[in-house]
Design a protein around this motif. Structure first.
Motif: not given
Length: 352
Positions: A36-45, A61-67
């Motif tokens: 249950r690992t969530v990887v977040f990807v942002h948008g432009n600007v 219990g959820i692993r949350a990552i943003a790149v």
């Protein structure tokens, strides 16, 4: 000085064979389930900073990552080769997932990040357990196409790096934090969210926007001359050219053999992605804002929502589970504007 990192979020530098990426993660959770690992990807600007409230709001219990994508936030400002579409970005995200040994993740992409997420599904399907696309760019890129994805002109005139507002680019480069017309703050208020929405974290969102590297290799990129209106076509460098329909087409997700479930969330008042986008030059020409528009027969506005819906309908017909959630009184940022609804829909997907 604005404090941009929220309590409960930690920053790490992840060095991969491709780049050193800035990565945000919710502080360690002993109960976190690798599945249950969530990887977040942002948008432009923008950057990963925009995802912090969503990350913190997820259940334990959820692993949350943003790149941070290259050229945004604090990731390496490497040049963007737009001849590869968004693959410089999607390959970078995949390299972070590989370096952290995350395996298959629940991938969430916002706006341009939705296109990055779809491209990653195409190229590395084994890394995607589910796909959530929020206010996503159409599977046929941004501008210059008919509902079936066909090019309106052979060179996709009116799309790519030449479509950016030079004043806005200059304000980004200058670090303009004012609320003057045309400033990043003003653009956030008028385009990122629906009219009337206010956030206590607006200063953080502006700092996130200002982290965007500008120039020919970054935002917005270069352009080439065109004989078709409005006189320019995409170049081969920089951010906006990655979404030009000459190089970007993720409609082949319908052919992925093992189809992860897809959630598509978008706001009914989205000014950026819609069937009459205020950022589509053909729509601006029709409104008389850009002179010389040749008419609907030659240069109609891109039916962005209709295109995405048609591709996802085909995905569903091929056996993939798809849910569309349109939110009223919501603009381009459902995770900020309608956090409870966004959270509930994402958790339903994760629990499916």
């Amino acid at each position: 000085m604005v404090e941009t990192i929220f309590p409960g979020i930690r920053v790490q530098r992840v060095t991969t064979p491709r780049l050193t990426a800035n990565v945000l993660e919710r502080e360690a959770d002993a109960e976190a389930d690798a599945a249950r690992t969530v990887v977040f990807v942002h948008g432009n600007v923008s950057s990963s900073l925009f995802w912090q409230p969503t990350m913190l709001d997820l259940p334990r219990g959820i692993r949350a990552i943003a790149v941070d994508l290259r050229g945004f936030g604090d990731s390496d400002p490497l040049p963007v080769d737009a001849s590869r579409g968004v693959r410089d970005f999607s390959d970078d995200v995949a390299s972070v997932i590989d370096e952290l040994a995350l395996g298959a993740v629940h991938l969430v992409g916002w706006s341009m990040g939705g296109g990055v997420a779809m491209q990653l599904l195409l190229d590395r399907p084994e890394l995607v357990a589910s796909l959530t696309v929020q206010s996503t760019v159409s599977p046929y890129g941004f501008g210059g196409t008919a509902v079936d994805g066909a090019l309106l002109s052979a060179d996709a005139a009116g799309t790519g790096g030449g479509g950016a507002n030079p004043d806005f680019v200059a304000r980004l480069a200058a670090g303009d934090r004012s609320d003057d017309q045309g400033s990043p703050r003003a653009v956030y208020r008028s385009s990122y969210v629906a009219p009337g929405f206010a956030s206590e974290h607006e200063d953080v969102w502006v700092e996130s926007m200002l982290s965007t590297r500008t120039g020919l290799d970054h935002y917005p990129g270069d352009a080439t001359p065109s004989d078709s209106w409005p006189g320019f076509a995409p170049g081969t460098r920089g951010v906006l050219n990655t979404m030009a329909p000459t190089v970007f087409d993720t409609s082949a997700i319908v052919e992925v053999e093992s189809k992860p479930p897809i959630l598509w969330i978008h706001g009914a008042q989205d000014a950026i992605v819609g069937d009459a986008s205020a950022f589509d030059l053909n729509q601006l020409g029709k409104a008389g804002i850009i002179p010389g528009w040749p008419g609907d027969d030659v240069a109609p506005a891109q039916p962005m929502l209709a295109q995405t819906r048609a591709v996802l309908d085909r995905y569903a017909a091929g056996g993939g589970a798809v849910r569309e959630l349109e939110l009223e009184h919501c603009g381009h940022s459902p995770h900020l504007e309608k956090p409870a609804e966004f959270r509930a829909a994402l958790l339903e997907l994760l629990d499916a």
